[in-house]
Write an enzyme that holds these catalytic residues in place. Sequence first.
Site, PDB file in Angstrom:
ATOM      1  N   THR A 188       7.553   7.352  -0.716  1.00  0.00           N
ATOM      2  CA  THR A 188       8.661   7.617   0.208  1.00  0.00           C
ATOM      3  C   THR A 188       8.270   6.931   1.496  1.00  0.00           C
ATOM      4  OG1 THR A 188       9.454   9.745  -0.652  1.00  0.00           O
ATOM      5  CG2 THR A 188       9.573   9.485   1.698  1.00  0.00           C
ATOM      6  N   ARG A 216      19.017  14.362  -9.966  1.00  0.00           N
ATOM      7  CA  ARG A 216      17.970  15.047  -9.190  1.00  0.00           C
ATOM      8  C   ARG A 216      17.931  14.540  -7.735  1.00  0.00           C
ATOM      9  NH1 ARG A 216      13.172  13.531  -6.098  1.00  0.00           N
ATOM     10  NH2 ARG A 216      11.643  15.187  -6.313  1.00  0.00           N
ATOM     11  N   GLY A 218      15.615  15.073  -4.166  1.00  0.00           N
ATOM     12  CA  GLY A 218      14.337  15.616  -3.704  1.00  0.00           C
ATOM     13  C   GLY A 218      14.437  16.262  -2.339  1.00  0.00           C
ATOM     14  N   ASP A 219      13.300  16.392  -1.694  1.00  0.00           N
ATOM     15  CA  ASP A 219      13.218  17.064  -0.395  1.00  0.00           C
ATOM     16  C   ASP A 219      13.712  16.194   0.760  1.00  0.00           C
ATOM     17  OD1 ASP A 219      10.960  15.415  -1.050  1.00  0.00           O
ATOM     18  OD2 ASP A 219       9.962  16.167   0.748  1.00  0.00           O
ATOM     19  N   THR A 239       6.214  13.664   2.421  1.00  0.00           N
ATOM     20  CA  THR A 239       6.173  12.871   1.202  1.00  0.00           C
ATOM     21  C   THR A 239       5.361  13.627   0.163  1.00  0.00           C
ATOM     22  OG1 THR A 239       5.389  10.829   0.167  1.00  0.00           O
ATOM     23  CG2 THR A 239       4.228  11.539   2.142  1.00  0.00           C
ATOM     24  N   GLY A 240       5.689  13.397  -1.097  1.00  0.00           N
ATOM     25  CA  GLY A 240       5.005  14.125  -2.168  1.00  0.00           C
ATOM     26  C   GLY A 240       6.042  14.648  -3.134  1.00  0.00           C
ATOM     27  N   GLY A 242       8.818  16.408  -4.273  1.00  0.00           N
ATOM     28  CA  GLY A 242       9.808  17.054  -3.429  1.00  0.00           C
ATOM     29  C   GLY A 242      10.118  18.487  -3.802  1.00  0.00           C
TER      30      GLY A 242
HETATM   31  N1  ASP Z   1       9.373  13.412  -1.726  1.00  0.00           N
HETATM   32  C1  ASP Z   1       9.985  12.414  -2.548  1.00  0.00           C
HETATM   33  C2  ASP Z   1      10.892  13.086  -3.544  1.00  0.00           C
HETATM   34  O1  ASP Z   1      10.518  14.088  -4.108  1.00  0.00           O
HETATM   35  C3  ASP Z   1       9.013  11.563  -3.273  1.00  0.00           C
HETATM   36  C4  ASP Z   1       7.772  11.225  -2.529  1.00  0.00           C
HETATM   37  O2  ASP Z   1       7.648  11.418  -1.347  1.00  0.00           O
HETATM   38  O3  ASP Z   1       6.826  10.737  -3.145  1.00  0.00           O
HETATM   39  O4  ASP Z   1      11.955  12.577  -3.796  1.00  0.00           O
END
Ligand code: ASP
Length: 323
Positions: A188, A216, A218-219, A239-240, A242
């Site tokens: 992200t 889907r 995400g966050d 990031t991560g 979500g």
């Molecule tokens: N947070 C993002 C999501 O879940 C993906 C990411 O940050 O790696 O869409």
Amino acid sequence: MPQPQTNPPFAIAIHGGAGTILKANMTPELEAAYLDGMRQSLAAGYDILDRGGAALDAVQAAVNAMEDSPLFNAGKGAVFTHEGVNEQDACIMDGRNLETGAVAVVRHVRNPINLARKVLEHSKHVLLAGEGAEAFARQHGVELVDPSYFHTEQRWQQLQRALDKEREAGGEQTRLDHSDDKRDKIGTVGAVAVDRAGNLAAATSTGGMTNKRFGRIGDTPIIGAGTWADNETCAVSATGVGEYMMRLVAAYDIAALMKYKGFRLIEAADEVIMRKLTALGGDGGVIAIDRSGTITMPFNSPGMYRGYRYPDEEPVVAVYREE
Ligand code: ASP
């Protein structure tokens, strides 16, 4: 890293995604390209702040630079869904007044953060999704591109590996598997800044997770989960995976710990990422800044592309944990 600084006239921090980023899997050329991409992003945002521009413009410019690079999972380098298309999410928030624009599941928008900005400025709504968001983009002159623009070989191969793994495992997993190698799945881009007027802003843009399906989201475009900015507390971009950030309302939780419990920025971000996210079994990190210019970038994954810049100092960029 990073060195918190008190009361600089302005400051910016960025991330280019957290995940299983290991030196063993990286070539020197690729690493140099990532560091360079982050320096360009920092420069784009920093120049605006240096000229007295708004944090909101700076975070948008910093995110644009990474959206235009094939390296990061946003814009040009967005990952593929299960069906082999790119569906992107983005959010931008103004700490002065909590005004926010967010978009989700857009397939033709070259720079999703620019569309999010248009939503912030010209829509009475906060979050627009899918075809409706793209109709809004057309009305407001936001650049649309053919989906082939987003095709990069590296991301296509990531999807093929994810599909192979899924077939080997006998179909889609119903739970997110924490032990899974997530290197191929996440990424992200985001930016947070404080400007000379003391205003905060945050922006986040993403292709989401490789092999996502069923629309889907995400966050990233969910205010308070992946993105938050409030002059009273802090600006945050996450990031991560979500799903965990959403369940924790991670970005807002950092702000809430500051507001209601009197935590300082670094303590609050550590509490949410290093303690709560880890306890829940999630992977990821945040970049966060407060009005004094303190920056923190905690993450519990092996790596996070990240960087920051203070006035009259060289930009600082890093990838791995040990830096
Ligand atoms: N947070 C993002 C999501 O879940 C993906 C990411 O940050 O790696 O869409």
